[in-house]
Motif scaffolding. Structure first.
Motif, short mmCIF file in Angstrom:
data_model
loop_
_atom_site.label_atom_id
_atom_site.label_comp_id
_atom_site.label_asym_id
_atom_site.label_seq_id
_atom_site.Cartn_x
_atom_site.Cartn_y
_atom_site.Cartn_z
N LYS A 111 -3.27 -1.34 -4.46
CA LYS A 111 -3.82 -1.65 -3.15
C LYS A 111 -4.69 -0.50 -2.68
N ILE A 117 -7.08 -4.26 3.91
CA ILE A 117 -6.37 -3.92 2.67
C ILE A 117 -6.86 -4.85 1.57
N SER A 118 -7.24 -4.27 0.43
CA SER A 118 -7.71 -5.04 -0.69
C SER A 118 -7.03 -4.54 -1.96
N SER A 119 -7.48 -5.03 -3.10
CA SER A 119 -6.90 -4.64 -4.38
C SER A 119 -7.97 -4.03 -5.26
N LEU A 147 0.85 -1.19 0.00
CA LEU A 147 0.00 0.00 0.00
C LEU A 147 0.89 1.25 0.00
N ASN A 174 -3.08 6.11 -2.29
CA ASN A 174 -4.05 5.08 -2.69
C ASN A 174 -5.42 5.39 -2.10
#
Length: 321
Positions: A110, A101-103, A52, A56
Motif C-alpha cells: 500500500k 491510499i493505493s497499491s 498501510l 510505505n
C-alpha cells in the motif's frame, strides 16, 4: 609470528569490507526512506488505511517524494497518517491537494498517493493536513466481480438450454429454424411483403406525380391554394352560403311556427282547418244562405208581376231595350 600478522591483516580487511557493506546498506536504506534529505511533515486522516504500514512510500504525480512516518488512531475510529515529504517537492503540492491510499501494482504494498490541487491555492507547509479520499475497496470489488461471474455462469447456462431447445425445434424460433413448412410460409410472407413494398413505392410515386400536377399553374387546386382573389371570392361565397343557410333556418322556424298555429284551434284559420264542429256549422250556414238566396230570387221574380210594381218593371224593360 608472520602467520599471526597475516591473519590479523585478513581479519582487518574483512572487518573493513563488512563496515563498508554496512554503511552502504544504511545509506541505501536511508536514501529509500528519505532519511538523509530535508523533509516536511504532512498529515491525512482516513477511516480505513487498508493495511498501510510505516515506511510505505508516498507518491506525487508518479514520483516518489517521501515515506509514511507514523500511523496512529485519531478521534473515535479514524486513523491519522503522518508523512515525511521532501522539501524540494513541497512547491508543487498545494493546500487543496488530496491524499488517497493505493497499491504499488496489482498486489503490491500500500502507498499514499497525493494528487490534485489548483494553482490558486498556496503551497503546503510543515504540519499541514491534506484532504483525504477513501480508495476503492478491493474486497468489495472482488465480491462484485465474483457476483458478476456467478451471473455470467447463470446466463451461459440459460443460453445453453435455450440453444438446445432451438436446436431441437422447440418454441417459435426453433420451429422456424427446423420446420421446412414454416420456413416456406415465412419465405412466402417475405415475398408478399416485398410485393407490398413495391406497390407502396408505386403508390408513393403516383401521389408525388398527382401532387406535382396539382401544383401546376392554371389548375383549380393550385389556384385555390395560391390565388388570393379566388380565395377571397370563395370565402365570400361561403359567407353568403352561411347567410342563406341562416335565412333558410329562420324561414323553416317561421314555417314551423305557422304550421303549429294552423294545427291549433286558437285562431280563425286553425279553427277552419281543425275544428270539425265548426266546419259542420259553417257548412249548415252556407246551405241556409244558399237556400235563402234562392228564395229571395223567387220573391224578386214574383214581385215583378204584382200590380204595385208591374208598371215600374215595364218602364225599366223599355229603357233597357
Amino acid at each position: 609470528m608472520r602467520n599471526d600478522n597475516k591473519k590479523t591483516v585478513l581479519v582487518g580487511v574483512f572487518v573493513l569490507i563488512g563496515i563498508i557493506i554496512l554503511v552502504a546498506g544504511i545509506m541505501t536504506l536511508g536514501g529509500q526512506q528519505k532519511k538523509f534529505v530535508k523533509s516536511i511533515s504532512l498529515k491525512a486522516v482516513f477511516d480505513d488505511v487498508a493495511g498501510l504500514q510505516t515506511g510505505n512510500n508516498v507518491w506525487f504525480s508518479g514520483v516518489k517524494i517521501g515515506t509514511v512516518k507514523k500511523i496512529h488512531f485519531y478521534g473515535d475510529s479514524q486513523v491519522e497518517i503522518e508523512m515525511n515529504v521532501e522539501s524540494k517537492s513541497k512547491d508543487y503540492i498545494r493546500k487543496d491537494s488530496k491524499a488517497t491510499i493505493s497499491s504499488d501494482g496489482l498486489i503490491g504494498n500500500k502507498i499514499i498517493v497525493i494528487y490534485g490541487g489548483t494553482s490558486q491555492a498556496p503551497v503546503v507547509e510543515n504540519g499541514d493536513r491534506l484532504v483525504s479520499e477513501m480508495p476503492l475497496d478491493t474486497d468489495k470489488m472482488m465480491e462484485t466481480l465474483q457476483e458478476n461471474n456467478n451471473n455470467l455462469v447463470s446466463i451461459t447456462n440459460d443460453l445453453k438450454v435455450l440453444t438446445g431447445k432451438i436446436a431441437e425445434g422447440e418454441g417459435i424460433i426453433g420451429a422456424v429454424l427446423t420446420d421446412s413448412t414454416l420456413a416456406m410460409n415465412f419465405r412466402n410472407m417475405m415475398v408478399s411483403l416485398e410485393k407490398t413494398a413495391v406497390k407502396s413505392n408505386q403508390m408513393a410515386n403516383d401521389l408525388a406525380k398527382l401532387s406535382a400536377n396539382l401544383n401546376q399553374e392554371g389548375n383549380l387546386v393550385h389556384d385555390l391554394l395560391t390565388d388570393k382573389e379566388i380565395y377571397g371570392n370563395l370565402q365570400k361565397s361561403i359567407v353568403d352560403l352561411q347567410s342563406t343557410a341562416d335565412n333558410a333556418k329562420e324561414m323553416t322556424s317561421n314555417l314551423n311556427a305557422v304550421t303549429n298555429k294552423l294545427n291549433s284551434t286558437d285562431n280563425a284559420v286553425g279553427t277552419l282547418l281543425n275544428d270539425a264542429e265548426f266546419n259542420n256549422t259553417l257548412k249548415s250556414t252556407m246551405v241556409n244562405i244558399d237556400s235563402s238566396t234562392m228564395n229571395l230570387n223567387r220573391g224578386l221574380e214574383a214581385l215583378e208581376y204584382t200590380w204595385p210594381f208591374r208598371r215600374g218593371f215595364k218602364r225599366m224593360n223599355r229603357a233597357n231595350n
